[in-house]
Design a protein around this motif. Structure first.
Motif, PDB file in Angstrom:
ATOM      1  N   ARG B 385       1.038   0.661  13.299  1.00 54.39           N
ATOM      2  CA  ARG B 385       1.778   1.240  13.982  1.00 54.39           C
ATOM      3  C   ARG B 385       2.985   1.558  13.726  1.00 54.39           C
ATOM      4  NH1 ARG B 385       0.597   2.025  19.663  1.00 54.39           N
ATOM      5  NH2 ARG B 385       2.716   1.399  20.264  1.00 54.39           N
ATOM      6  N   ASN B 386       3.551   0.603  13.166  1.00 55.75           N
ATOM      7  CA  ASN B 386       5.258   0.834  12.427  1.00 55.75           C
ATOM      8  C   ASN B 386       5.214   1.415  11.204  1.00 55.75           C
ATOM      9  OD1 ASN B 386       6.755  -0.832  14.669  1.00 55.75           O
ATOM     10  ND2 ASN B 386       5.060  -1.877  14.687  1.00 55.75           N
ATOM     11  N   SER B 387       4.013   1.888  10.787  1.00 57.88           N
ATOM     12  CA  SER B 387       4.145   2.710   9.673  1.00 57.88           C
ATOM     13  C   SER B 387       4.552   1.746   8.343  1.00 57.88           C
ATOM     14  CB  SER B 387       5.119   4.061   9.636  1.00 57.88           C
ATOM     15  OG  SER B 387       5.071   4.717   8.639  1.00 57.88           O
ATOM     16  N   ARG B 388       4.055   0.539   8.390  1.00 58.00           N
ATOM     17  CA  ARG B 388       4.470  -0.299   7.434  1.00 58.00           C
ATOM     18  C   ARG B 388       3.065  -0.498   6.696  1.00 58.00           C
ATOM     19  NH1 ARG B 388       9.892  -3.477   7.918  1.00 58.00           N
ATOM     20  NH2 ARG B 388      10.813  -1.869   9.379  1.00 58.00           N
ATOM     21  N   PRO B 389       3.092  -0.167   5.336  1.00 61.56           N
ATOM     22  CA  PRO B 389       1.804   0.107   4.421  1.00 61.56           C
ATOM     23  C   PRO B 389       1.233  -1.250   4.234  1.00 61.56           C
ATOM     24  CG  PRO B 389       3.722   0.215   3.332  1.00 61.56           C
ATOM     25  CD  PRO B 389       4.267   0.268   4.462  1.00 61.56           C
ATOM     26  N   PHE B 390      -0.295  -1.574   4.355  1.00 62.21           N
ATOM     27  CA  PHE B 390      -0.764  -2.669   4.083  1.00 62.21           C
ATOM     28  C   PHE B 390      -2.233  -2.263   3.508  1.00 62.21           C
ATOM     29  CE2 PHE B 390      -2.460  -2.120   8.361  1.00 62.21           C
ATOM     30  CZ  PHE B 390      -3.644  -2.470   8.477  1.00 62.21           C
ATOM     31  N   VAL B 391      -2.782  -3.008   2.731  1.00 65.47           N
ATOM     32  CA  VAL B 391      -4.192  -3.144   2.128  1.00 65.47           C
ATOM     33  C   VAL B 391      -4.817  -4.380   2.529  1.00 65.47           C
ATOM     34  CG1 VAL B 391      -3.621  -1.269   0.286  1.00 65.47           C
ATOM     35  CG2 VAL B 391      -3.582  -3.982  -0.084  1.00 65.47           C
ATOM     36  N   ARG B 392      -6.077  -4.536   2.535  1.00 71.43           N
ATOM     37  CA  ARG B 392      -6.853  -5.681   2.758  1.00 71.43           C
ATOM     38  C   ARG B 392      -7.717  -6.119   2.005  1.00 71.43           C
ATOM     39  NH1 ARG B 392      -8.653  -4.774   8.101  1.00 71.43           N
ATOM     40  NH2 ARG B 392     -10.798  -4.581   7.062  1.00 71.43           N
ATOM     41  N   PHE B 393      -8.014  -7.253   1.391  1.00 74.97           N
ATOM     42  CA  PHE B 393      -9.198  -7.711   0.730  1.00 74.97           C
ATOM     43  C   PHE B 393     -10.096  -8.379   1.544  1.00 74.97           C
ATOM     44  CE2 PHE B 393      -6.317  -7.388  -3.007  1.00 74.97           C
ATOM     45  CZ  PHE B 393      -6.958  -6.640  -3.765  1.00 74.97           C
ATOM     46  N   ASP B 394     -11.351  -8.380   1.693  1.00 71.67           N
ATOM     47  CA  ASP B 394     -12.143  -9.294   2.692  1.00 71.67           C
ATOM     48  C   ASP B 394     -13.023 -10.007   1.919  1.00 71.67           C
ATOM     49  OD1 ASP B 394     -11.803  -6.527   4.430  1.00 71.67           O
ATOM     50  OD2 ASP B 394     -12.910  -8.063   5.878  1.00 71.67           O
ATOM     51  N   LEU B 395     -13.022 -11.351   2.004  1.00 69.66           N
ATOM     52  CA  LEU B 395     -13.674 -12.421   1.221  1.00 69.66           C
ATOM     53  C   LEU B 395     -14.744 -12.756   2.160  1.00 69.66           C
ATOM     54  CD1 LEU B 395     -12.880 -13.963  -1.544  1.00 69.66           C
ATOM     55  CD2 LEU B 395     -11.869 -15.727  -0.071  1.00 69.66           C
ATOM     56  N   PRO B 396     -15.955 -12.710   1.536  1.00 68.55           N
ATOM     57  CA  PRO B 396     -17.117 -13.175   2.366  1.00 68.55           C
ATOM     58  C   PRO B 396     -16.847 -14.659   3.012  1.00 68.55           C
ATOM     59  CG  PRO B 396     -17.878 -11.739   0.596  1.00 68.55           C
ATOM     60  CD  PRO B 396     -16.326 -12.019   0.456  1.00 68.55           C
ATOM     61  N   ARG B 397     -16.634 -15.607   2.158  1.00 70.62           N
ATOM     62  CA  ARG B 397     -16.176 -16.838   2.583  1.00 70.62           C
ATOM     63  C   ARG B 397     -15.458 -17.507   1.385  1.00 70.62           C
ATOM     64  NH1 ARG B 397     -21.702 -16.906   1.086  1.00 70.62           N
ATOM     65  NH2 ARG B 397     -22.128 -15.857   2.723  1.00 70.62           N
TER      66      ARG B 397
END
Lengths: 468, 468
Positions: B385-397
């Motif tokens: 919402r604040n236009s601050r860029p991010f990416v995400r890695f999803d680690l299964p466990r």
């Protein structure tokens, strides 16, 4: 009982090729800014708006801490601090600096059988690894939250409250001490109802400025540290941190330099180096203080203006092998603060008789502290030579008195820098939105409108992702 | 055995008011950059210049690790790792993620009586607090240094070598295992002379890329971790990290995004968030990898050009209470990477029956993991919402397989980003000057000219300081 000195030789332009340092003249011309900030801070103190500057005079609070510790020590040998952010970092900082760490912090002197655990995150694994180490019958839980409603600390408290309740039919209350604002919040309310002891965080002391309040004093006293010496250090710092001169007040000089490097020289990053493993948590404590106090939208211009420096906690010599390459050759967007320990009671000397290979023989007869001191000097030299600005605080030694002095000094530095940047160094307005959205996602009835916002945003966005 | 997925939805401009994000078109147009980097990396691998990509195929090295561990386990229950930077951070990362921490790391399965201490700084206090915890007769010291001459590790080694020598008249050698480059350096030389076992760091694997070499494998196997699963995870990542497409290769997509945000959007800071206390050392490991690989002077322009991002290791939800205020309202100079753990074997549920105050009742029946997941989603929402860029890695466990995968994936991301920035992501040229100056200050005869430089600089500068 020496003061902490401050050296800013290499924050000042020395040679024409020092393109990246401020001149002595710029510093001198800006002195009125810091004098104004000192006056503003004094006015806030006189209004009663801020209280961090005078916690060493909080006699009833200090007495209540001592009495409560004495009562606990009759039966408890283990303290679990439940707190997050300002409620835990100051405690972590004191214990890492002054006690030994073995997964828990080990008390000193007559309290050397006492253990202090700090539960400073919400993480099931943390609870799982803590539980088997506790004998509930000998454990006291200190739940710390200024507001009395901090979600993570309340969640951790409720888990342990249930565990104690299941095991103890009587005297449940004595296992909990709350440290919170007197007169409001759910911890206070529960204490009133149940008779749990409350230690007070003065209303005008924010979490990140609270280390010298009962927040940090209770665990310190429980561990056998000399809290009078800690407060004497703070008293000593408060004698010089109000002085209206950058020649006699290190807080004023440091704040002015940081302010100028942020506003004039675009240093968005503050590297805070301590040359001792004992000060790792101090660096984390300072990181919070600096980031949360200064990272703000300042209303001073027509357009939004975002201020604040990213703190980079760095331990020497260790991080010379991890972050130093970036510091010396990466973007020149950094100001460095070096923290030097002048004297250490512990040392080891490498023997005369070492295997005869060059990297061994170079070190023979050297003491560990001597090598470390030389490494720090070498790093400072390279910073200086590469025109990368730095300042240095010299800490005579790591003990209660000097740590108390350093903590209050760094709080003054932060507050004065914030006032110069025209932000409120005592609030944290950006934290609220995340809290509300968490409640919304937990289906709290008051935040259904926030939940709708959440779904609106996610449904209106195109998704980009990679699954190999 | 799932792959790690990568979501970059909120690194891409979604709405006209997202002033601070790159457009999908910019990303698409830049794809040739990352494909070229993959080809360059492949060429380096084929030349034999880099080896981190293939450590899971190092069969003789893996076998020697297993044999050595078996031999040590006959008599030792305690391992002390002596190493700094790349020699220790990978080890710390593996053990914090997969073992329990009690001041030392506690082994798993049949090795649950084994303890692993990591001495990763030069600090007399660290030695003093370690010593009383050791039974020398049951302790093996693994000294790790790629060059075999790292000053801090040699100093720590010499202290302990003397201690063991003083206590043991025979079998001194069996207490030491060196992990170093075969064929050169002082550790190798001493091992040759004395019969100490050496584990080899392949010549073409730099310290910060060495976690999956014997550097990290020895202590992992000693602790009873499944190193075959760790290497299988790496093998799995190496299947997809070479793919020439940002649709199927998360390393390529991530590297391209980081490259664009640094070069086009002036994001000098990389905030790396992990939502688990278990991954705190992973964040520190990644900080070194990122800082030391990318923080360089690039020769690509006429003038000097300093590149690299400051890594900010951040743990959720904890640091929502310390750094988040800066991230959401401070300068927009940051790109965020979120690391999410999808599944955790451990959990606790807050009971139905909690004291009837709002901040308590809101949480009743909630599980800790559920609260944490919602907190992370809330923080991502506020960033978006604040236009601050991010990416995400999803680690299964968090287990051996997925950690191995993540480690190699992040190494690929770093190497590819460096190649796009036209730096050598495998060297660290800025580290040398500090080392030489330390030797000079220790009066090493080869560096007398450096010592003269030191005195020249200090004597030619005007000193500025404050003593209160």
């Amino acid at each position: 009982m020496q003061p902490i000195s401050f050296d800013y030789t290499f924050a000042i332009k020395q040679f024409t090729q020092d393109i990246d340092r401020i001149t002595h003249k710029i510093l001198q011309n800006a002195i009125p800014n810091v004098l104004k900030a000192i006056n503003e801070l004094r006015a806030l103190r006189e209004l009663g708006t801020i209280g961090f500057t005078d916690l060493h005079t909080n006699e009833p609070g200090i007495k209540k801490v001592k009495d409560t510790v004495q009562r606990c020590q009759n039966w408890a040998d283990t303290l679990v601090i439940i707190g997050i952010g300002g409620s835990s970092l100051g405690n972590k900082c004191i214990h890492m600096a002054l006690n030994e760490y073995h997964g828990y912090f080990k008390g000193t002197g007559s309290c050397s059988t006492n253990r202090i655990f700090i539960l400073d995150n919400l993480c099931a694994e943390d609870i799982a690894s803590l539980l088997p180490q506790l004998d509930i019958n000998k454990t006291v839980f200190n739940v710390i939250s200024k507001s009395g409603t901090t979600m993570e600390s309340i969640a951790n408290f409720l888990i342990f409250y249930e565990i104690v309740k299941a095991q103890k039919k009587t005297a449940l209350n004595k296992h909990f001490i709350f440290t919170t604002t007197s007169g409001k919040g759910d911890l206070y309310n529960l204490a009133q109802k149940s008779g749990i002891t409350c230690l007070d965080i003065p209303e005008n002391v924010g979490g990140r400025y609270s280390v010298l309040s009962p927040v940090g004093l209770f665990s310190s006293a429980f561990a056998g540290l000399n809290i009078d010496a800690l407060l004497d250090g703070a008293r000593n710092a408060s004698d010089y941190c109000w002085l209206p001169s950058i020649e006699t007040n290190p807080a004023a000089a440091a704040a002015l330099i940081y302010y100028l490097y942020f506003t004039k020289n675009k240093k968005n990053t503050h590297v805070f180096w301590a040359y001792s493993s004992k000060l790792e948590a101090l660096c984390q404590w300072f990181s919070q203080l600096w980031a949360e106090s200064l990272g703000k939208i300042t209303p001073s211009k027509k357009t939004k203006n975002h201020v604040g420096q990213s703190p980079l906690a760095t331990i020497g010599p260790r991080d010379q092998h991890s972050l130093w390459q970036l510091y010396v050759q990466g973007p020149p967007d950094k100001i460095h603060t070096m923290l030097k320990i002048n004297e250490s009671p512990t040392d080891f000397t490498i023997p005369e008789d070492v295997p005869s290979f060059e990297s061994f023989t170079t070190l023979k007869n050297c003491s560990i502290n001597n090598i470390v001191t030389n490494e720090q000097q070498a790093i400072e030299f390279v910073l200086a030579r590469n025109s990368r600005p730095f300042v240095r605080f010299d800490l005579p030694r790591i003990d209660e008195f000097h740590l108390g002095q350093l903590l209050l000094l760094l709080e003054f530095v932060t507050a004065l820098t914030g006032l110069m940047l025209h932000v409120d160094p005592f609030d944290q307005p950006g934290v609220e939105e995340g809290k509300q959205m968490t409640y919304a996602l937990l289906n709290h009835p008051r935040y259904t409108h926030k939940l709708a916002e959440f779904h609106r945003l996610y449904s209106s966005c195109k998704t980009y992702g990679v699954v190999p």
